[in-house]
Design a protein around this motif. Structure first.
Motif, mmCIF file in Angstrom:
data_model
loop_
_atom_site.group_PDB
_atom_site.id
_atom_site.type_symbol
_atom_site.label_atom_id
_atom_site.label_comp_id
_atom_site.label_asym_id
_atom_site.label_seq_id
_atom_site.Cartn_x
_atom_site.Cartn_y
_atom_site.Cartn_z
ATOM 1 N N ALA A 125 -0.197 -2.262 4.381
ATOM 2 C CA ALA A 125 0.702 -1.118 4.561
ATOM 3 C C ALA A 125 1.658 -1.327 5.736
ATOM 4 O O ALA A 125 2.846 -1.626 5.542
ATOM 5 N N ARG A 126 1.184 -1.183 6.966
ATOM 6 C CA ARG A 126 2.066 -1.055 8.130
ATOM 7 C C ARG A 126 3.115 -2.178 8.258
ATOM 8 O O ARG A 126 4.283 -1.864 8.520
ATOM 9 N N SER A 171 0.819 -1.226 0.000
ATOM 10 C CA SER A 171 0.000 0.000 0.000
ATOM 11 C C SER A 171 0.842 1.261 0.000
ATOM 12 O O SER A 171 1.950 1.288 0.522
ATOM 13 N N SER A 172 0.208 2.328 -0.493
ATOM 14 C CA SER A 172 0.842 3.655 -0.522
ATOM 15 C C SER A 172 1.239 4.091 0.875
ATOM 16 O O SER A 172 0.401 4.057 1.790
ATOM 17 N N MET A 173 2.483 4.533 1.018
ATOM 18 C CA MET A 173 2.876 5.016 2.333
ATOM 19 C C MET A 173 3.662 6.318 2.324
ATOM 20 O O MET A 173 3.217 7.307 2.860
ATOM 21 N N HIS A 214 -6.364 9.227 -2.819
ATOM 22 C CA HIS A 214 -6.878 8.725 -1.540
ATOM 23 C C HIS A 214 -7.915 9.637 -0.901
ATOM 24 O O HIS A 214 -7.892 10.853 -1.061
ATOM 25 N N LYS A 229 -8.627 4.961 -3.140
ATOM 26 C CA LYS A 229 -8.483 4.231 -1.890
ATOM 27 C C LYS A 229 -8.878 5.074 -0.693
ATOM 28 O O LYS A 229 -8.784 6.302 -0.730
ATOM 29 N N GLU A 230 -9.276 4.406 0.374
ATOM 30 C CA GLU A 230 -9.418 5.062 1.669
ATOM 31 C C GLU A 230 -8.114 4.817 2.429
ATOM 32 O O GLU A 230 -7.159 4.241 1.882
ATOM 33 N N TRP A 247 -5.844 5.886 11.419
ATOM 34 C CA TRP A 247 -5.289 7.226 11.198
ATOM 35 C C TRP A 247 -5.845 8.254 12.156
ATOM 36 O O TRP A 247 -5.221 9.287 12.386
ATOM 37 N N ARG A 306 -3.221 -8.987 7.314
ATOM 38 C CA ARG A 306 -1.931 -9.350 7.903
ATOM 39 C C ARG A 306 -1.461 -10.753 7.554
ATOM 40 O O ARG A 306 -0.305 -11.088 7.817
ATOM 41 N N ASN A 321 0.267 8.556 -6.080
ATOM 42 C CA ASN A 321 -0.698 8.844 -5.008
ATOM 43 C C ASN A 321 -0.819 10.334 -4.696
ATOM 44 O O ASN A 321 0.178 11.031 -4.534
ATOM 45 N N SER A 327 1.762 9.792 -0.694
ATOM 46 C CA SER A 327 1.257 11.031 -1.287
ATOM 47 C C SER A 327 2.397 11.889 -1.849
ATOM 48 O O SER A 327 3.421 12.079 -1.202
ATOM 49 N N SER A 341 -10.132 -0.243 1.913
ATOM 50 C CA SER A 341 -9.362 0.114 3.112
ATOM 51 C C SER A 341 -10.222 0.344 4.364
ATOM 52 O O SER A 341 -10.447 1.476 4.784
ATOM 53 N N GLY A 363 -5.690 -3.737 7.769
ATOM 54 C CA GLY A 363 -5.488 -4.839 8.710
ATOM 55 C C GLY A 363 -5.263 -6.189 8.067
ATOM 56 O O GLY A 363 -5.333 -7.211 8.749
ATOM 57 N N GLY A 401 -7.031 -2.386 10.760
ATOM 58 C CA GLY A 401 -5.585 -2.238 10.972
ATOM 59 C C GLY A 401 -5.185 -0.856 11.440
ATOM 60 O O GLY A 401 -5.691 -0.348 12.458
ATOM 61 N N THR A 402 -4.283 -0.210 10.693
ATOM 62 C CA THR A 402 -3.763 1.095 11.112
ATOM 63 C C THR A 402 -4.908 2.106 11.218
ATOM 64 O O THR A 402 -5.670 2.286 10.272
#
Ligand SMILES: Cc1cc2nc3c(=O)[nH]c(=O)nc-3n(C[C@H](O)[C@H](O)[C@H](O)COP(=O)(O)O)c2cc1C
Length: 341
Positions: free
Chosen positions: A293-294, A68-70, A158, A195-196, A227, A274, A128, A100, A220, A272, A224-225
């Motif tokens: 992502a994470r 995922s975009s980070m 996003h 994406k969200e 925000w 995983r 992104n 981004s 999304s 999330g 998971g993460t």
């Protein structure tokens, strides 16, 4: 954007990385847990025959897994993480979303962290930008500039209302964005990837995005993460904890999407994701890909090899789940392998 705003954007991107290294921002939930895969004692397959291959933006890829975009920005930290993730994505032959690129539009020095195509020509890359930034001065020309410099295969936009509202000084005017998006989709020559960022995209909105020709919708959701939690911690906003759990679960979204209304739009399950069992369940529920992502951030900070290990583990778990459900390829992994308990 003023000089000081750009600098604070870069600083915040570093704070995001630091905050996301800590497990406290991760909801660590598995909304798919009560859904079982139907074990097939006669899979009529050899494990070696199971193929996780699929396609993305016109390319064959090894598995339906997207990094995922980070991130990206000015400084060695961003260059290292993106190079490590790019090396891993090329090695694994899976798509990579970059973070981004707003900072790059104002600061040429930030370009280096996004110019991964030069060193890894085989990459399948997703650019992104935040869609809300088009209410704050960005235009289609900015997307064109990014396409010229980064040479992506798809363009990610996003949505992050939950993040912006908790963030100190966030961009909170989300009016008219569906119309703006429709115009950008019409003009963009690349497949658009909406994406969200952990809040989820409700099924009726997914249908709307499909109608307007969005190629990929990454739902999304909130397993998971979080925000809200990340921005709450960084900015000292107590609402971050209250809203940590706000949003929609990826499982609920997938279960309520009407596949007949998708046309050629492909669904990405994330938030999330995983392990490969979750991935198999999400694909069986109708997703074409999963994105993570994470876990890739934590590995990408360390080394390309660590990021490869995360991807190899998830792909090998997915292949095992496919074998055990008698699914020889991704197309065969559908609702008939699910048992609701
Ligand atoms: C450090 C970090 C930075 C992120 N930055 C972006 C970003 O710039 N653009 C974006 O679309 N999503 C961004 N995300 C959100 C992820 O792409 C993803 O939607 C979200 O983290 C949920 O996935 P996860 O639970 O697997 O982490 C970021 C995530 C992390 C961990």
């Amino acid at each position: 954007m003023s000089e000081s705003n750009s600098n604070s954007l870069n600083k915040r991107k570093l704070e995001h990385i630091q905050a996301c290294m800590d497990d406290s921002v991760d909801l660590q939930r598995d909304s798919f847990a009560s859904l079982k895969l139907r074990y097939n004692a006669f899979p009529e397959l050899a494990l070696d025959e199971v193929s996780t291959e699929t396609d993305f933006a016109g390319h064959r890829i090894a598995a339906p897994l997207i990094i995922s975009s980070m991130t990206g920005g000015i400084g060695p930290e961003f260059n290292t993480i993106n190079r490590n993730l790019a090396a891993a994505a090329e090695h694994l032959n899976v798509p990579l979303g970059l973070g981004s690129m707003k900072v790059m539009l104002r600061h040429k020095e930030a370009e280096a962290s996004y110019r991964v195509r030069d060193s890894f020509p085989g990459l399948k890359l997703i650019a992104n930008l935040g869609l809300v930034s088009f209410n704050y001065g960005l235009t289609y020309d900015d997307m064109q500039r990014i396409m010229d410099i980064v040479r992506p295969d798809a363009f990610g936009l996003h949505l992050n209302a939950l993040q912006e509202v908790i963030q100190r000084g966030g961009d909170t005017n989300f009016k008219g964005l569906l119309e703006r998006l429709e115009d950008l989709v019409r003009r963009c020559p690349l497949p658009v990837f909406v994406k969200e960022c952990g809040g989820g995209i409700a099924p009726d909105l997914v249908h709307r995005l499909a109608e307007m020709g969005v190629a990929y919708v990454d739902v999304s959701g909130n397993d998971g993460t979080s925000w809200a939690s990340v921005e709450g911690q960084i900015g000292g906003n107590e609402m971050g904890e209250l809203f940590k759990d706000f949003g929609l679960s990826p499982r609920w979204i997938l279960e309520n999407i009407d596949s007949k209304r998708l046309g050629s739009t492909r669904i990405v399950a994330s938030g999330g994701m995983r392990d490969g069992i979750q991935a198999a369940k999400a694909i069986a529920l109708g997703a074409s890909y999963v994105a993570t992502a994470r876990p890739f951030l934590i590995a990408g900070v360390e080394s390309p090899e660590a990021a490869v290990r995360v991807g190899q583990r998830m792909i090998s778990e997915l292949r095992t789940a496919m074998f055990l459900t008698g699914s020889s390829n991704i197309a065969n992994l559908d609702r008939h392998v699910l048992i609701k308990s």
